[in-house]
Design a protein around this motif. Structure first.
Motif, PDB file in Angstrom:
ATOM      1  N   GLN A   1      -8.871  48.956  41.258  1.00  0.00           N
ATOM      2  CA  GLN A   1      -8.532  50.376  41.091  1.00  0.00           C
ATOM      3  C   GLN A   1      -7.071  50.622  41.480  1.00  0.00           C
ATOM      4  OE1 GLN A   1     -11.725  52.095  43.555  1.00  0.00           O
ATOM      5  NE2 GLN A   1     -12.356  53.259  41.733  1.00  0.00           N
ATOM      6  N   MET A   2      -6.656  50.004  42.568  1.00  0.00           N
ATOM      7  CA  MET A   2      -5.262  50.123  42.990  1.00  0.00           C
ATOM      8  C   MET A   2      -4.330  49.617  41.883  1.00  0.00           C
ATOM      9  SD  MET A   2      -3.295  48.061  45.994  1.00  0.00           S
ATOM     10  CE  MET A   2      -3.108  46.644  44.887  1.00  0.00           C
TER      11      MET A   2
ATOM     12  N   TYR B   1     -13.177  45.407  43.711  1.00  0.00           N
ATOM     13  CA  TYR B   1     -13.162  46.552  42.799  1.00  0.00           C
ATOM     14  C   TYR B   1     -12.115  47.573  43.234  1.00  0.00           C
ATOM     15  CZ  TYR B   1     -14.613  50.592  40.087  1.00  0.00           C
ATOM     16  OH  TYR B   1     -14.616  51.670  39.247  1.00  0.00           O
ATOM     17  N   ARG B   2     -12.014  47.810  44.534  1.00  0.00           N
ATOM     18  CA  ARG B   2     -11.007  48.749  45.047  1.00  0.00           C
ATOM     19  C   ARG B   2      -9.599  48.223  44.767  1.00  0.00           C
ATOM     20  NH1 ARG B   2     -12.466  53.938  46.400  1.00  0.00           N
ATOM     21  NH2 ARG B   2     -14.395  53.972  47.578  1.00  0.00           N
TER      22      ARG B   2
ATOM     23  N   VAL C   1      -6.973  55.629  46.039  1.00  0.00           N
ATOM     24  CA  VAL C   1      -8.146  54.758  46.065  1.00  0.00           C
ATOM     25  C   VAL C   1      -9.006  55.206  47.251  1.00  0.00           C
ATOM     26  CG1 VAL C   1      -8.995  52.381  46.095  1.00  0.00           C
ATOM     27  CG2 VAL C   1      -6.803  52.895  45.018  1.00  0.00           C
ATOM     28  N   GLY C   2      -9.611  56.370  47.113  1.00  0.00           N
ATOM     29  CA  GLY C   2     -10.486  56.910  48.149  1.00  0.00           C
ATOM     30  C   GLY C   2      -9.728  57.415  49.359  1.00  0.00           C
TER      31      GLY C   2
ATOM     32  N   GLU D   1     -11.779  44.749  49.175  1.00  0.00           N
ATOM     33  CA  GLU D   1     -12.888  44.711  48.210  1.00  0.00           C
ATOM     34  C   GLU D   1     -12.299  44.626  46.804  1.00  0.00           C
ATOM     35  OE1 GLU D   1     -15.710  45.607  45.485  1.00  0.00           O
ATOM     36  OE2 GLU D   1     -14.594  47.402  46.057  1.00  0.00           O
TER      37      GLU D   1
ATOM     38  N   SER E   1      -2.950  52.944  50.043  1.00  0.00           N
ATOM     39  CA  SER E   1      -2.733  51.629  49.430  1.00  0.00           C
ATOM     40  C   SER E   1      -1.409  51.603  48.670  1.00  0.00           C
ATOM     41  CB  SER E   1      -3.882  51.296  48.466  1.00  0.00           C
ATOM     42  OG  SER E   1      -3.763  52.057  47.276  1.00  0.00           O
TER      43      SER E   1
ATOM     44  N   ALA F   1     -10.287  63.107  46.386  1.00  0.00           N
ATOM     45  CA  ALA F   1      -9.968  61.941  47.214  1.00  0.00           C
ATOM     46  C   ALA F   1      -8.708  62.222  48.019  1.00  0.00           C
ATOM     47  CB  ALA F   1      -9.748  60.709  46.336  1.00  0.00           C
TER      48      ALA F   1
ATOM     49  N   PRO G   1      -6.586  46.842  49.149  1.00  0.00           N
ATOM     50  CA  PRO G   1      -8.004  46.842  49.538  1.00  0.00           C
ATOM     51  C   PRO G   1      -8.585  45.433  49.505  1.00  0.00           C
ATOM     52  CG  PRO G   1      -7.556  48.607  47.972  1.00  0.00           C
ATOM     53  CD  PRO G   1      -6.320  47.760  48.028  1.00  0.00           C
TER      54      PRO G   1
END
Length: 196
Positions: free
Chosen positions: A89-90, A85-86, A148-149, A83, A153, A144, A81
């Motif tokens: 998260q990954m 923050y994403r 990650v959404g 971004e 990823s 989800a 990602p």
């Protein structure tokens, strides 16, 4: 680039899948870990830990640890990602995979497939911890499409490797419909035939 790996290892397949998904040129060098192929003096010069996978880059440098390799190979791609923050998260999922998933899900499979143990001979604690990991995935994936959404990823690559073959180690997936749906979606993204 050369990828030294065992085609039966989920950790090695992660690297192959990322290379294939990103159309990165590589030569696969099969290493038979069950016959000590990763413990030879020649191999140990590439990876002092004596583990596969190992990537040997075009300039001769080597990189070990599956998640580190795929993180390096996928830099700048849509598998990470953009971004921050994403991306974090990954990374969190990839750390969790190595600490709270792989030591149970993959080890159950290793004992059944490679050591020939019946499921009844596998340490019940390993099986229980494997189910805890699968239940956590199930809970998360209820809200989800991917880890990650809605974007596929490296987290999905990392966790797919052993989750898709969890039943080989006695961890039945019938009670995890969201996990099964995610496996099918991830296999489709990677162009993989179904594991089952």
């Amino acid at each position: 680039m050369k990828i030294y790996g065992d085609a039966n290892s989920g950790n090695c397949l992660k690297v192959k899948w990322v290379c294939d998904r990103l159309a990165l040129p590589y030569t696969w060098v099969e290493i038979d870990t069950m016959k000590g192929g990763s413990r030879t003096p020649e191999f140990l010069t590439r990876n002092g830990w004596g583990q596969v996978p190992t990537a040997e880059l075009d300039d001769g440098r080597t990189l070990a640890q599956s998640n580190a390799i795929i993180r390096y190979l996928a830099r700048g791609s849509d598998l990470i990602p953009s971004e921050a923050y994403r991306a974090a998260q990954m990374d969190a999922w990839m750390f969790w995979e190595q600490n709270s998933h792989e030591p149970y899900v993959a080890v159950c499979r290793f004992q059944a497939v490679y050591l020939g143990k019946a499921v009844s001979e596998i340490d019940p604690n390993l099986l229980q911890r494997g189910h805890i990991a699968l239940a956590h995935l199930e809970w998360h994936l209820a809200g989800a499409r991917f880890l990650v959404g809605d974007a596929f990823s490296l987290a999905d690559v990392s966790l797919l490797a052993y989750t898709r073959v969890a039943e080989d180690g006695g961890l039945e997936l019938k009670n995890y419909p969201m996990v099964r749906r995610w496996i099918a979606d991830a296999e489709q993204v990677l162009g993989l035939p179904p594991a089952r």
